[in-house]
Design a protein around this motif. Structure first.
Motif, PDB file in Angstrom:
ATOM      1  N   GLU A  94      60.096 107.909 111.986  1.00  0.00           N
ATOM      2  CA  GLU A  94      60.371 109.207 112.912  1.00  0.00           C
ATOM      3  C   GLU A  94      61.543 109.873 112.383  1.00  0.00           C
ATOM      4  O   GLU A  94      61.619 110.911 112.464  1.00  0.00           O
ATOM      5  N   ALA A 207      49.787 103.579 115.311  1.00  0.00           N
ATOM      6  CA  ALA A 207      50.569 104.846 114.794  1.00  0.00           C
ATOM      7  C   ALA A 207      50.408 105.359 113.701  1.00  0.00           C
ATOM      8  O   ALA A 207      50.559 106.435 113.267  1.00  0.00           O
ATOM      9  N   PRO A 209      47.615 106.296 111.840  1.00  0.00           N
ATOM     10  CA  PRO A 209      46.687 107.573 111.267  1.00  0.00           C
ATOM     11  C   PRO A 209      47.567 108.829 111.772  1.00  0.00           C
ATOM     12  O   PRO A 209      47.198 109.677 110.981  1.00  0.00           O
ATOM     13  N   THR A 210      48.122 108.865 112.917  1.00  0.00           N
ATOM     14  CA  THR A 210      49.148 110.025 112.824  1.00  0.00           C
ATOM     15  C   THR A 210      49.857 110.304 111.948  1.00  0.00           C
ATOM     16  O   THR A 210      50.223 111.465 111.586  1.00  0.00           O
ATOM     17  N   ILE A 211      50.597 109.266 111.493  1.00  0.00           N
ATOM     18  CA  ILE A 211      51.657 109.443 110.489  1.00  0.00           C
ATOM     19  C   ILE A 211      51.099 110.013 109.045  1.00  0.00           C
ATOM     20  O   ILE A 211      51.511 110.874 108.579  1.00  0.00           O
ATOM     21  N   ASN A 213      48.320 111.560 108.636  1.00  0.00           N
ATOM     22  CA  ASN A 213      47.692 113.079 109.196  1.00  0.00           C
ATOM     23  C   ASN A 213      48.971 114.106 108.804  1.00  0.00           C
ATOM     24  O   ASN A 213      48.646 114.965 108.333  1.00  0.00           O
ATOM     25  N   ALA A 214      50.238 113.608 109.094  1.00  0.00           N
ATOM     26  CA  ALA A 214      51.233 114.512 109.208  1.00  0.00           C
ATOM     27  C   ALA A 214      51.854 114.594 107.852  1.00  0.00           C
ATOM     28  O   ALA A 214      52.533 115.550 107.419  1.00  0.00           O
ATOM     29  N   HIS A 215      51.574 113.554 106.863  1.00  0.00           N
ATOM     30  CA  HIS A 215      52.335 113.522 105.622  1.00  0.00           C
ATOM     31  C   HIS A 215      51.436 113.439 104.597  1.00  0.00           C
ATOM     32  O   HIS A 215      51.893 113.043 103.522  1.00  0.00           O
ATOM     33  N   GLY A 273      40.633 104.166 113.945  1.00  0.00           N
ATOM     34  CA  GLY A 273      41.792 104.733 113.235  1.00  0.00           C
ATOM     35  C   GLY A 273      41.552 105.069 111.638  1.00  0.00           C
ATOM     36  O   GLY A 273      41.945 105.653 110.825  1.00  0.00           O
ATOM     37  N   GLN A 276      39.437 107.699 110.894  1.00  0.00           N
ATOM     38  CA  GLN A 276      40.221 109.033 111.247  1.00  0.00           C
ATOM     39  C   GLN A 276      41.018 109.222 109.828  1.00  0.00           C
ATOM     40  O   GLN A 276      40.899 110.472 109.468  1.00  0.00           O
ATOM     41  N   ILE A 277      41.821 108.294 109.179  1.00  0.00           N
ATOM     42  CA  ILE A 277      42.393 108.521 108.132  1.00  0.00           C
ATOM     43  C   ILE A 277      41.658 108.947 106.975  1.00  0.00           C
ATOM     44  O   ILE A 277      41.932 109.841 106.041  1.00  0.00           O
ATOM     45  N   VAL A 280      41.050 112.582 107.315  1.00  0.00           N
ATOM     46  CA  VAL A 280      42.024 113.283 106.838  1.00  0.00           C
ATOM     47  C   VAL A 280      41.995 113.647 105.388  1.00  0.00           C
ATOM     48  O   VAL A 280      42.012 114.518 105.088  1.00  0.00           O
TER      49      VAL A 280
END
Length: 919
Positions: A94, A207, A209-211, A213-215, A273, A276-277, A280
């Motif tokens: 984070e 957590a 999959p979101t990470i 997706n962001a990077h 998840g 989802q990855i 992405v």
């Protein structure tokens, strides 16, 4: 042997502001300074420690958190259920994914820093790999059907375990029996620790999959590489957990409990998840493929008047491919329909391998995009990464359950879209100009071929009918590869000679894996055995003579000088191995003229290694196909005699070897022509212009002669070497453009005299009965050689004498003890003794002094030490000889004490030494 290259000295000057002075930092301190500032991701503790060394310093919250995580690391065995450690990793990520308040000034916001994010991902990678290792082994291991036995690792030096990212950097070395047994015992005694539904690992998994997706398209490439590895670790843990749950489903039915249900729910969320990855990654990959960028055809860097950056990836395309390869390699699940069977990439994404109809045309963006990246894309890193993706896709096909034969049919069926993409990819990558891409293609080629062999073997073992009679004349490789043989075999052959050691050794090992080792331990190259089906590798090469010879001829005119050199070596192997085989020689015969024309073109190459190999190959062809080479003999003789006076000593030596082969092939007529060349070239050193050593050194160190020349970086695609004046591409300069010197003609004749003596000096042991070097022919030539070598009016005379002393022992051995001692020893003994005595002020170089000492020792051992010392004593330099012999005894004693001496073995020029042999 490795040939050394003559090169002129270049003077490098620093700009005035960079010239060394008393205040500059020395090299050791500078390296230490740089190392203290760089990030180290090799281990988790080093990664955390690196944060405290960054400049400008990271916020205090980041440093305090990293110190706390370092304190938790010693209790590594208990980290699996340590909530604080998992929360600390997420907090570190984070910090790297947004802005945080600076403790010194709460009203300002610190700038975004990528370092905490990268270290957090590194900790996630290590954490997931350890949690995967703690999972109990399922009763049915999905990897039991995995036909790829290589553990290639990450290739990044950061992930440690078996998540594939960049492929192997060196050829795999087979483990010894004890090492393999120890590894199996370690796996057997592994302590399993199944997770529970409240384990912090699931909080991380939720957590991630979101990470990702962001990077996944982060601006820092090190972050993107760590994201790629994290994706693989995520997929590996998620599918391994699913396999374990599936293997224990019967037990759970008997003992149903709430904990089991919660764990199953957590596993299902992980699968969501994971997909989802994957979505992405595919979305990012597709968007990058739709970007319009230069291809290899319109790349201005391929022209001599322009350059294009080819050392970096195109945005996130390369790392997206790494992430996809890691994801596919991490999907170790099984194909099936029940609730616990899943995680098989081919089963889940079979749609990606079948054409989809859009706007009336069949199109498959996934496969066509990978093929574009492998073959057309201008960036070499992208081409290598795409080949890695195809490699793990082949592995995924073989990893499927045996009942999912349709997955393996993707590799076997000739009209399969995936097989066609693999074919075109291998066609391009196995002949790519960059060794990095060629290595990736070699890895893909081995995996694909071994998969085809495995499928072919399984089909034959399961078939009730014996169909071997239909293809008993073919090798298993030819039967399994089918229509791929004309494309694959020539490239597999040539890469065994490629200049890059990784490609060469890996390709040689692949050849042995495909065709087996059915030959003597002292022989390398094309394998052939009467007990081997289809004649082994040699039989396959002979039956593919047409495409192989056409490919070799094409590669002799390739842009890369390393490829041209390898092609010449491959042509020489055809003549030496296949041409000498009684059953297969006729297969090459129709293509001799075409191959000779390609080799003759290489005689004009500005790269001396190419000229060298072409010269040797032509001599070998004359031995194997004397009649077919006769129309070109006049041209060949002219080229050989030109090479005999070349500026490079190894080229002169190999030209002499080729002329010796020509005499063996064509007899007395060729001998007379060669003797005329020797009689003309031996006295050439007398015409060398006088020059003192001081003048010679001054000429070599002339700054004006080495200033203002064109220089190139290793990553540039600007042309460096030319063949016949045309622009060519290479990574190092092997061009020598100084004029030939008269003494070099004499030096070439020394090598030629050695060949004549070794091949034809003894009438009882000659390569041709009608060719014998009698004393009436040889004595005048040796007398002239001794007289010419006494000249010292030019500085290179010392080099000429060095060549003489190195070639004299094999000449003496060929002539025989009695003959050499009676007629030839006295011609050279005074000059040799004078060269031995380095304290008499002769100005001889250490190379010639050492060569003279070695020559004296070998000849003394041949004719007798006492006899030789008596001849030296007549010159008054017996003390020098005694000192040389004492030095030799001391060196041998020290070498024996250090274990450097061993039994000599024969090493083929077509491959590395066989394991276990000592040179």
């Amino acid at each position: 042997k490795r040939k050394t290259q003559s090169s002129t000295k270049t003077s490098l000057s620093l700009p005035p502001q960079h010239e060394p002075n008393n205040t500059s930092i020395d090299g050791a301190r500078l390296i230490l300074f740089i190392n203290n500032k760089t990030m180290d991701f090799s281990t988790v503790d080093r990664a955390l420690t690196s944060l405290s060394r960054r400049h400008p310093p990271l916020p205090n919250e980041v440093l305090d958190l990293s110190n706390r995580l370092l304190e938790l690391l010693p209790s590594a065995d208990g980290l699996s259920e340590n909530v604080e450690y998992a929360h600390g990793i997420l907090r570190l990520i984070e910090f790297g994914g947004g802005t945080i308040s600076d403790s010194d000034n709460d009203t300002t916001s610190a700038p975004l820093r990528w370092e905490p994010l990268a270290v957090g991902l590194r900790l996630v990678l290590d954490y997931l790999e350890k949690r995967t290792g703690e999972l109990p082994a399922p009763s049915h291991n999905p990897l039991d059907n995995d036909d790829d036995d290589e553990d290639e690792g990450t290739g990044l030096g950061t992930g440690g375990g078996g998540v594939y990212a960049e492929g192997p950097r060196i050829p795999k070395i087979q483990e010894s029996g004890s090492a393999a047994a120890a590894k199996k015992e370690e796996l057997k005694n592994k302590v399993s620790c199944p997770p529970n539904a409240k384990s912090p690992v699931f909080e991380l998994m939720m957590a991630l999959p979101t990470i990702v997706n962001a990077h996944v398209e982060h601006c820092e490439p090190r972050v993107r590489s760590l994201v790629a590895q994290t994706v693989g670790a995520y997929a590996l843990y998620a599918t391994s957990l699913l396999n374990w749950l599936g293997s224990t489903s019967e037990e759970s039915n008997n003992n149903n409990n709430e904990e089991r249900e919660q764990l199953e729910q957590a596993a299902k969320k992980n699968q969501v998840g994971r997909k989802q990855i994957h979505s992405v990654i595919l979305h990012s990959l597709k968007s990058h493929l739709e970007m319009k960028g230069p291809s290899r055809e319109n790349n201005p860097g391929a022209a001599s008047d322009g350059a294009l950056d080819d050392t970096t990836g195109w945005r996130a395309l390369e790392t997206n491919l790494h992430a996809l390869a890691s994801y596919i390699d991490g999907c170790v699940g099984r194909a099936g329909s029940d609730g616990y069977r899943g995680g098989s990439y081919i089963e889940e994404e079979i749609r990606l391998f079948k054409p989809s109809k859009e706007d009336g045309d069949f199109d498959n963006w996934f496969l066509s995009g990978l093929q574009h990246c492998c073959v057309v894309h201008v960036n070499r890193h992208v081409r290598a990464a795409s080949a890695a993706v195809l490699g793990v896709l082949v592995k995924a096909c073989m990893r499927s359950s045996r009942d999912a034969s349709s997955h393996r049919n993707l590799l076997v069926e000739t009209d399969s879209a995936f097989r066609l993409v693999l074919k075109e990819t291998l066609r391009g990558t196995l002949e790519d100009n960059w060794s990095q891409v060629r290595m990736a293609g070699s890895v893909l080629g081995r995996r694909f071929v071994l998969a085809l062999l495995k499928i072919h073997s399984n089909n034959n073992s399961e078939s009730e009918e014996d169909d071997e009679d239909d293809d008993e004349e073919l090798t298993v490789f030819e039967s399994a590869a089918g229509d791929l043989v004309p494309m694959l075999l020539p490239r597999m052959c040539l890469n065994r000679f490629y200049l890059a050691q990784g490609v060469k050794l890996y390709s040689q090992e692949t050849w042995k894996l495909v065709f087996g080792i059915a030959h003597a331990n002292s022989e390398e190259g094309l394998h052939s055995s009467g007990d081997q089906k289809g004649g082994g590798g040699m039989g396959a090469v002979a039956r593919s003579a047409a495409p192989l010879c056409r490919f070799y001829s094409k590669m002799c005119d390739a842009d890369n000088h390393a490829v041209r050199e390898a092609a010449c070596q491959g042509v020489a192997e055809l003549a030496q191995k296949v041409g000498a085989h009684p059953s297969y020689a006729e297969y090459i015969s129709p293509y001799v003229t075409m191959l000779l024309q390609a080799l003759l073109m290489c005689f004009h190459d500005e790269s001396w290694p190419v000229r060298d190999e072409a010269c040797l190959a032509c001599g070998t062809f004359c031995l194997a196909y004397a009649e077919e080479c006769k129309p070109e003999l006049a041209t060949l003789f002219e080229r050989w005699t030109e090479q005999l006076t070349d500026q490079i000593w190894s080229v002169r030596e190999d030209a002499a070897v080729a002329l010796g082969d020509a005499i063996t092939a064509y007899g007395p007529d060729m001998l007379e022509k060669v003797l005329a060349v020797v009689r003309k070239g031996l006295p050439a050193a007398r015409d060398q212009a006088p020059m003192s050593r001081e003048e010679y050194k001054r000429l070599q160190n002339d700054v004006s002669a080495h200033t203002g020349n064109q220089v190139y970086s290793c990553g540039s695609l600007a042309p460096k070497l030319r063949k016949g004046g045309a622009g060519r591409i290479g990574c190092s300069s092997c061009v020598v453009d100084r004029p030939k010197a008269p003494w070099e003609a004499t030096d070439g004749c020394v090598y030629l005299l050695r060949e004549l003596c070794m091949r034809f000096a003894n009438g009882d042991d000659t390569e041709r009965e009608d060719v014998v070097m009698t004393d009436a022919i040889l004595l005048p030539l040796m007398t002239e050689l001794a007289d010419v070598c006494r000249l010292s009016h030019y500085p290179q005379s010392d080099d000429l004498r060095t060549t003489l002393w190195r070639q004299m022992p094999p000449i003496a051995e060929a002539l025989g003890k009695r003959r050499f001692k009676g007629l030839y020893l006295d011609l050279f003994i005074e000059l040799l003794a004078k060269n031995l005595d380095d304290r008499c002020g002769t100005g001889a170089s250490q190379l010639s002094i050492h060569a003279a000492g070695q020559c004296a020792e070998e000849i003394a051992n041949l004719i007798g030490v006492g006899i030789f010392r008596g001849r030296v004593e007549a010159t008054g330099r017996e003390e020098a000889f005694d000192r040389v012999m004492e030095d030799r005894r001391r060196e041998q004693h020290m070498a024996a004490a250090n274990g450097r001496f061993g039994k000599e073995v024969f090493h083929s020029p077509f491959g590395p030494p066989v394991a276990g042999q000592v040179a």
